[in-house]
Design a protein around this motif. Sequence first.
Motif, PDB file in Angstrom:
ATOM      1  N   ASN A 105      -5.942  52.995   6.315  1.00  0.00           N
ATOM      2  CA  ASN A 105      -6.687  51.880   5.767  1.00  0.00           C
ATOM      3  C   ASN A 105      -5.991  51.386   4.499  1.00  0.00           C
ATOM      4  OD1 ASN A 105      -8.735  50.051   5.099  1.00  0.00           O
ATOM      5  ND2 ASN A 105     -10.366  51.501   5.541  1.00  0.00           N
TER       6      ASN A 105
ATOM      7  N   TYR B 262     -10.705  47.904  18.213  1.00  0.00           N
ATOM      8  CA  TYR B 262     -11.632  47.627  17.110  1.00  0.00           C
ATOM      9  C   TYR B 262     -12.954  47.060  17.620  1.00  0.00           C
ATOM     10  CZ  TYR B 262      -7.655  47.811  13.837  1.00  0.00           C
ATOM     11  OH  TYR B 262      -6.570  48.188  13.096  1.00  0.00           O
TER      12      TYR B 262
ATOM     13  N   SER C 284      -7.140  48.219   1.822  1.00  0.00           N
ATOM     14  CA  SER C 284      -8.144  47.178   1.632  1.00  0.00           C
ATOM     15  C   SER C 284      -8.122  46.694   0.186  1.00  0.00           C
ATOM     16  CB  SER C 284      -9.533  47.728   1.992  1.00  0.00           C
ATOM     17  OG  SER C 284     -10.464  46.689   2.114  1.00  0.00           O
TER      18      SER C 284
ATOM     19  N   TYR D 249     -15.093  44.069   5.744  1.00  0.00           N
ATOM     20  CA  TYR D 249     -15.167  44.366   7.165  1.00  0.00           C
ATOM     21  C   TYR D 249     -16.554  44.134   7.745  1.00  0.00           C
ATOM     22  CZ  TYR D 249     -10.758  46.655   6.104  1.00  0.00           C
ATOM     23  OH  TYR D 249      -9.482  46.913   5.679  1.00  0.00           O
TER      24      TYR D 249
ATOM     25  N   PRO E 146     -17.744  48.100   8.717  1.00  0.00           N
ATOM     26  CA  PRO E 146     -17.129  48.974   7.713  1.00  0.00           C
ATOM     27  C   PRO E 146     -17.242  50.454   8.062  1.00  0.00           C
ATOM     28  CG  PRO E 146     -19.252  48.186   6.943  1.00  0.00           C
ATOM     29  CD  PRO E 146     -18.976  47.474   8.244  1.00  0.00           C
TER      30      PRO E 146
ATOM     31  N   GLU F  66     -15.112  47.904   0.972  1.00  0.00           N
ATOM     32  CA  GLU F  66     -15.165  48.068   2.437  1.00  0.00           C
ATOM     33  C   GLU F  66     -16.218  47.136   3.040  1.00  0.00           C
ATOM     34  OE1 GLU F  66     -14.196  50.218   6.141  1.00  0.00           O
ATOM     35  OE2 GLU F  66     -13.119  49.922   4.263  1.00  0.00           O
TER      36      GLU F  66
END
Length: 184
Positions: free
Chosen positions: A103, A164, A105, A56, A59, A52
């Motif tokens: 999510n 976001y 990832s 990101y 995160p 994470e």
Amino acid sequence: MWKLLYKLKSLVVYDADREFYAKIFPGSVQNKDLLRMRKMDHSDLAAVLAIEELNYEFPWPKSIFEDCLRTMTYTNWVCEAPEDKLVGYCIICVAAGEAHIMNISVCPGFKRQGAGQKMLEHLIEYARPKAEKIFLEVRPSNPGAMVLYQKVGFKEIGVRKNYYPAKDGREDAVMLALDLVPML
């Protein structure tokens, strides 16, 4: 007895023959077919948080993952390479006949090797008997993810403005949906 076997299968999804054939006949099996999906547990959190953080700029904190593990409507999976290295994770929420991918990832060293597609396809198959539609949001600044989602049949259904956090303020989210029930 069948219920018990199905429950055990839902904990680990892996075909050992693929790994055998990959060793004996290199190139006969795609990399993504050697990846295993299994339910995430608390012992995976350190590796999940590391991925994470790498992926990101903003995160999720550990507390969100802990909530996802604790709440019954969320199902959390990890994707492992044959040497038991955690290469990705995914989280889905299924409720009221709808599924929402929260999510997906992939560890940066494993991107573009099929792990994201494997997790996405796994979530779709997991949701299919429980939901009529599956939804997700994606950043427009993530074209690789957009291509993957469209490749498996997701269609754009809208935009969530300022969804976001971003370096220079906020970024919109593209909303996507996939019908899980065949149209008659």
